[in-house]
Design an enzyme around this catalytic site. Structure first.
Site, PDB file in Angstrom:
ATOM      1  N   LYS A 205       0.862  -1.174   0.000  1.00  0.00           N
ATOM      2  CA  LYS A 205       0.000   0.000   0.000  1.00  0.00           C
ATOM      3  C   LYS A 205       0.902   1.228   0.000  1.00  0.00           C
ATOM      4  O   LYS A 205       1.709   1.423   0.905  1.00  0.00           O
ATOM      5  CB  LYS A 205      -0.900   0.003   1.226  1.00  0.00           C
ATOM      6  CG  LYS A 205      -1.768   1.261   1.295  1.00  0.00           C
ATOM      7  CD  LYS A 205      -2.833   1.150   2.352  1.00  0.00           C
ATOM      8  CE  LYS A 205      -3.631   2.435   2.443  1.00  0.00           C
ATOM      9  NZ  LYS A 205      -4.670   2.372   3.468  1.00  0.00           N
ATOM     10  N   LYS A 260      -2.196  -1.538  -3.900  1.00  0.00           N
ATOM     11  CA  LYS A 260      -3.019  -0.332  -3.871  1.00  0.00           C
ATOM     12  C   LYS A 260      -2.160   0.908  -3.928  1.00  0.00           C
ATOM     13  O   LYS A 260      -1.169   0.965  -3.211  1.00  0.00           O
ATOM     14  CB  LYS A 260      -3.794  -0.367  -2.564  1.00  0.00           C
ATOM     15  CG  LYS A 260      -4.662   0.811  -2.276  1.00  0.00           C
ATOM     16  CD  LYS A 260      -5.262   0.607  -0.912  1.00  0.00           C
ATOM     17  CE  LYS A 260      -6.116   1.810  -0.581  1.00  0.00           C
ATOM     18  NZ  LYS A 260      -6.612   1.768   0.753  1.00  0.00           N
TER      19      LYS A 260
HETATM   20  C1  PBG Z   1      -7.473   3.597   5.421  1.00  0.00           C
HETATM   21  C2  PBG Z   1      -7.762   3.388   3.989  1.00  0.00           C
HETATM   22  C3  PBG Z   1      -7.538   4.284   2.947  1.00  0.00           C
HETATM   23  C4  PBG Z   1      -8.072   3.710   1.813  1.00  0.00           C
HETATM   24  C5  PBG Z   1      -8.573   2.458   2.173  1.00  0.00           C
HETATM   25  N1  PBG Z   1      -8.346   2.254   3.523  1.00  0.00           N
HETATM   26  C6  PBG Z   1      -7.009   5.651   2.939  1.00  0.00           C
HETATM   27  C7  PBG Z   1      -5.695   5.940   3.468  1.00  0.00           C
HETATM   28  O1  PBG Z   1      -4.852   5.083   3.649  1.00  0.00           O
HETATM   29  O2  PBG Z   1      -5.491   7.127   3.736  1.00  0.00           O
HETATM   30  C8  PBG Z   1      -8.112   4.350   0.463  1.00  0.00           C
HETATM   31  C9  PBG Z   1      -9.166   3.867  -0.466  1.00  0.00           C
HETATM   32  C10 PBG Z   1      -9.446   4.756  -1.614  1.00  0.00           C
HETATM   33  O3  PBG Z   1      -8.795   5.787  -1.849  1.00  0.00           O
HETATM   34  O4  PBG Z   1     -10.383   4.418  -2.335  1.00  0.00           O
HETATM   35  N2  PBG Z   1      -6.459   2.934   6.003  1.00  0.00           N
END
Ligand code: PBG
Length: 338
Positions: A205, A260
């Protein structure tokens, strides 16, 4: 000019023979997209009869629990196997340590119980992270310098995972990027009789600006202010590190992996899939959705074609499935094209 110099096989081989008409294009399709490959993320908020559009995500709404049930039903009708739930937490419940995340009577547990009561066959996946619940919008507990503490955060994430498992969540998805959290969560699930709870680890991520509209949706943008998540989410320039992250999560007990964001990171997805052959999912995140939607609403690109093209690209790169805000639209298109 003699084209044989450049293509010695021409004209014996003409690649275009195989693209001449629909039947042959269909026969030679290497990858397919089905509704089975889709996971639909849903935002849930306290209240009744609430269906509020996320302003930076046209067509995507925040729903109260009663309204979520209609969406759950819709997913079942369309053949979408799983939804992913994200809470929009009442600002008054946000604290420094995100303690609301482990409230057994909190929004997510109640939503899960309600959905499972009506639609036990629908797969439910929940995010394991603290950011919807913290005043500062970070995914963990901070020390005095604002640094996100790893091990203290894991303790909370583990309790959150156990709570989710206890109300019937099928897949817990830690999206926090703390080191070692998959191992601890797996161990605690095992020792508490949740042996079949699936862990889908957000392994790679990245610290990405593509999450902007999501943070609007869960209303954490103002909490995070000008902060960033660079001390735990990954540097967008790195790929070796993504492999090491995935390897660690697998060793610790992850059943499935997520990469992601999605489209800008297809190389990472392809590498991880090739190396580990694990069930590997892509998350086409909020900013990707918003960019495509904004352009299509302006008439600059073709909405339906782009949705399906973007999704088949994930499959080609090796994704077993895709978390996407386009899941409903895509499922409708797939059904129509049958
Ligand atoms: C939180 C989380 C995030 C997303 C999914 N879980 C945001 C972040 O890490 O700030 C992002 C999903 C998206 O942008 O569609 N941990």
């Amino acid at each position: 000019m003699n084209s044989q110099i450049f293509s010695p096989s021409y004209p014996k081989s003409r690649m275009r023979r195989l693209r001449k008409s629909d039947f042959i294009l269909r026969m030679l399709t290497e990858n397919n997209l089905s509704t089975n490959n889709l996971i639909f993320p849903l935002f849930v908020i306290e209240g009744n009869r609430i269906k509020e559009q996320v302003s930076s995500m046209p067509g995507i709404y925040v729903y109260s629990i009663d309204e979520i049930l209609y969406m759950a039903e819709k997913c079942i009708e369309l053949g979408i196997p799983t939804i992913a739930l994200f809470p929009v937490v009442n600002p008054e419940l946000k604290t420094n340590n995100g303690i609301e995340s482990i409230n057994a009577d909190g929004l997510i547990p109640r939503t899960v119980i309600e959905i499972k009561k009506h639609f036990p066959e629908l797969g439910i996946m929940t995010d394991v992270a603290l950011d919807p619940y913290t005043i500062h919008g970070q995914d963990g507990i901070l020390d005095n310098n604002g640094y996100v503490l790893n091990d203290e955060t894991i303790t909370m994430l583990t309790k959150q995972s156990l709570l989710h498992a206890s109300v019937g969540v099928d897949i817990v998805a830690p999206s926090d990027m703390m080191d070692g959290r998959i191992g601890v969560i797996r161990q605690e699930l095992e020792s508490n009789q949740y042996k079949n709870t699936i862990i889908m680890a957000y392994s790679a991520k990245y610290s990405s600006s593509f999450y902007g509209p999501f943070r609007d949706a869960i209303r954490s943008t103002n909490n995070l202010k000008k902060g960033n998540k660079n001390s735990y989410q990954m540097n967008p320039s790195n790929i070796d590190e993504a492999i090491r992250e995935a390897a660690a999560d697998i060793t610790e007990g992850a059943d499935m992996l997520i990469v992601k964001p999605g489209m800008p990171y297809l190389d990472v997805l392809a590498k991880i899939k090739e190396k580990f052959r694990m069930p590997t999912f892509a998350y086409q995140v909020s900013g990707e959705y918003s960019m495509i939607k904004a352009a299509s609403l302006n008439g600059w690109i073709r909405n339906d074609e782009i949705i399906l093209e973007s999704l088949i690209c994930f499959r080609r790169a090796g994704a077993d499935g895709i978390l996407t805000y386009f899941a409903l639209e895509a499922a409708e298109l797939l059904i129509k094209s049958k």
